[in-house]
Design a protein around this motif. Sequence first.
Motif, PDB file in Angstrom:
ATOM      1  N   PRO A  63       9.295  56.065  75.521  1.00 24.36           N
ATOM      2  CA  PRO A  63      10.510  56.747  76.014  1.00 24.36           C
ATOM      3  C   PRO A  63      11.463  57.123  74.885  1.00 24.36           C
ATOM      4  N   ARG A  64      12.048  58.290  74.991  1.00 23.32           N
ATOM      5  CA  ARG A  64      12.978  58.755  73.971  1.00 23.32           C
ATOM      6  C   ARG A  64      14.213  57.861  73.893  1.00 23.32           C
ATOM      7  N   SER A  65      14.541  57.202  74.984  1.00 23.85           N
ATOM      8  CA  SER A  65      15.720  56.326  74.979  1.00 23.85           C
ATOM      9  C   SER A  65      15.561  55.173  73.987  1.00 23.85           C
ATOM     10  N   TYR A  66      14.329  54.733  73.737  1.00 26.21           N
ATOM     11  CA  TYR A  66      14.102  53.676  72.752  1.00 26.21           C
ATOM     12  C   TYR A  66      14.538  54.138  71.369  1.00 26.21           C
ATOM     13  N   ARG A  67      14.178  55.363  71.020  1.00 23.33           N
ATOM     14  CA  ARG A  67      14.545  55.892  69.712  1.00 23.33           C
ATOM     15  C   ARG A  67      16.060  56.077  69.623  1.00 23.33           C
ATOM     16  N   GLU A  68      16.651  56.626  70.678  1.00 27.32           N
ATOM     17  CA  GLU A  68      18.086  56.878  70.660  1.00 27.32           C
ATOM     18  C   GLU A  68      18.887  55.589  70.552  1.00 27.32           C
ATOM     19  N   ALA A  69      18.444  54.549  71.256  1.00 23.16           N
ATOM     20  CA  ALA A  69      19.151  53.271  71.186  1.00 23.16           C
ATOM     21  C   ALA A  69      19.062  52.680  69.783  1.00 23.16           C
ATOM     22  N   SER A  70      17.879  52.759  69.178  1.00 25.24           N
ATOM     23  CA  SER A  70      17.729  52.221  67.828  1.00 25.24           C
ATOM     24  C   SER A  70      18.559  52.998  66.813  1.00 25.24           C
ATOM     25  N   LEU A  71      18.543  54.321  66.891  1.00 26.36           N
ATOM     26  CA  LEU A  71      19.326  55.132  65.969  1.00 26.36           C
ATOM     27  C   LEU A  71      20.822  54.933  66.180  1.00 26.36           C
ATOM     28  N   ALA A  72      21.226  54.709  67.419  1.00 23.94           N
ATOM     29  CA  ALA A  72      22.644  54.494  67.696  1.00 23.94           C
ATOM     30  C   ALA A  72      23.156  53.186  67.100  1.00 23.94           C
ATOM     31  N   LEU A  73      22.239  52.212  66.910  1.00 26.51           N
ATOM     32  CA  LEU A  73      22.623  50.939  66.304  1.00 26.51           C
ATOM     33  C   LEU A  73      22.640  50.983  64.782  1.00 26.51           C
ATOM     34  N   GLY A  74      22.349  52.144  64.217  1.00 23.10           N
ATOM     35  CA  GLY A  74      22.423  52.308  62.770  1.00 23.10           C
ATOM     36  C   GLY A  74      21.090  52.239  62.054  1.00 23.10           C
ATOM     37  N   ALA A  75      19.983  52.113  62.781  1.00 20.96           N
ATOM     38  CA  ALA A  75      18.675  52.054  62.139  1.00 20.96           C
ATOM     39  C   ALA A  75      18.283  53.436  61.629  1.00 20.96           C
ATOM     40  N   THR A  76      17.520  53.457  60.553  1.00 16.59           N
ATOM     41  CA  THR A  76      17.005  54.718  60.040  1.00 16.59           C
ATOM     42  C   THR A  76      15.797  55.149  60.882  1.00 16.59           C
ATOM     43  N   MET A  77      15.338  56.372  60.649  1.00 18.13           N
ATOM     44  CA  MET A  77      14.194  56.867  61.399  1.00 18.13           C
ATOM     45  C   MET A  77      12.942  56.049  61.101  1.00 18.13           C
ATOM     46  N   TRP A  78      12.772  55.643  59.830  1.00 12.94           N
ATOM     47  CA  TRP A  78      11.615  54.830  59.471  1.00 12.94           C
ATOM     48  C   TRP A  78      11.696  53.454  60.105  1.00 12.94           C
ATOM     49  N   GLN A  79      12.871  52.832  60.114  1.00 14.15           N
ATOM     50  CA  GLN A  79      13.032  51.536  60.769  1.00 14.15           C
ATOM     51  C   GLN A  79      12.779  51.629  62.267  1.00 14.15           C
ATOM     52  N   THR A  80      13.244  52.697  62.876  1.00 10.74           N
ATOM     53  CA  THR A  80      12.992  52.907  64.305  1.00 10.74           C
ATOM     54  C   THR A  80      11.504  53.053  64.579  1.00 10.74           C
ATOM     55  N   LEU A  81      10.833  53.805  63.729  1.00 10.18           N
ATOM     56  CA  LEU A  81       9.393  53.996  63.905  1.00 10.18           C
ATOM     57  C   LEU A  81       8.638  52.686  63.723  1.00 10.18           C
ATOM     58  N   ARG A  82       9.005  51.925  62.700  1.00 11.80           N
ATOM     59  CA  ARG A  82       8.252  50.719  62.354  1.00 11.80           C
ATOM     60  C   ARG A  82       8.519  49.554  63.297  1.00 11.80           C
ATOM     61  N   LYS A  83       9.775  49.407  63.752  1.00 13.07           N
ATOM     62  CA  LYS A  83      10.133  48.225  64.531  1.00 13.07           C
ATOM     63  C   LYS A  83      10.243  48.465  66.034  1.00 13.07           C
ATOM     64  N   VAL A  84      10.300  49.725  66.444  1.00 12.48           N
ATOM     65  CA  VAL A  84      10.478  50.020  67.872  1.00 12.48           C
ATOM     66  C   VAL A  84       9.310  50.832  68.417  1.00 12.48           C
ATOM     67  N   VAL A  85       9.056  51.984  67.801  1.00 11.68           N
ATOM     68  CA  VAL A  85       8.083  52.920  68.371  1.00 11.68           C
ATOM     69  C   VAL A  85       6.658  52.396  68.235  1.00 11.68           C
ATOM     70  N   LEU A  86       6.266  51.992  67.027  1.00 14.38           N
ATOM     71  CA  LEU A  86       4.894  51.545  66.815  1.00 14.38           C
ATOM     72  C   LEU A  86       4.529  50.299  67.627  1.00 14.38           C
TER      73      LEU A  86
END
Length: 281
Positions: A153-176
């Motif tokens: 879900p796109r909301s997972y990425r948006e929530a992570s980015l809203a907390l200050g995570a970078t795109m790579w951190q979001t990919l590595r710790k949330v999306v993958l």
Amino acid sequence: MKARRADRLASVFLWAGAFLIVALLIAFLGLILGRGLPYLSWEFFNGPDGVRGQLFNSFYILFMSLAFSLPIGLGAGIYMAEYAPKNKFTDLIRLSTESLASVPSIVFGLFGMIVFVNMFGLGFTILGGSATLALLNLPILVRVTEESLRAVPRSYREASLALGATMWQTLRKVVLPTALPGLITGVTLVAGRALGETAILIFTAGMNVSRKLFDVNPMAAGETLAVHLFAVKSNPLPGTNADQIADGTAALLIIMVIFFNLCLTLPSRWLQFRLLGKKRA
């Protein structure tokens, strides 16, 4: 009332289809294992016509092909899902990937024979067979990786980015971690296809096997269990129990696929549970 009846009828058809698939699977496993298991003995593996070398080559070629294809396939799938712009060029890449995924394996085998066996002068070797298998696996890995990541879900990425995570951190710790079951399914599919592949390996790895124990020379010939099964049934040698060897080889192939699937699926479930548990905490 009509809607309720239609719902019940659909449920009956779905359950019937599920039971049919399970029954077919049980019948298939029962037939192959029932015929082949009695012949799996020490002599079957280490005798004069034993399959010890073919068994080792099956896993050796599988792991070499995955070593070639996984970094490229997963990386390309991640790029297409997360970083690639939406334009005609990326649409062309997706179309090309889907087209390659539908190409018959014997065509890849002919390509591998022309390029790796003849042009590069590798001959019938494990290295040439592994490289050609990697080409067969790449389109499936790219598409499965892309679809698995897009299913998050796109909301997972948006929530992570809203907390200050970078795109790579979001990919590595949330999306993958969230997409891990789909990724493991894709790897399992290509691994199972590679274990049972014959056409490609006949043209590139050959139909001979080294009799050295655990011969890791990539330039050696690399007959696998699937190729051995084909050779035994298509051209049985006089004075050998071809049917018994074929039944035992088929049962061993089934056991290998089940074992490999369990080795991939169970650790991935545990890893996903651990990663998602830490994320919730």
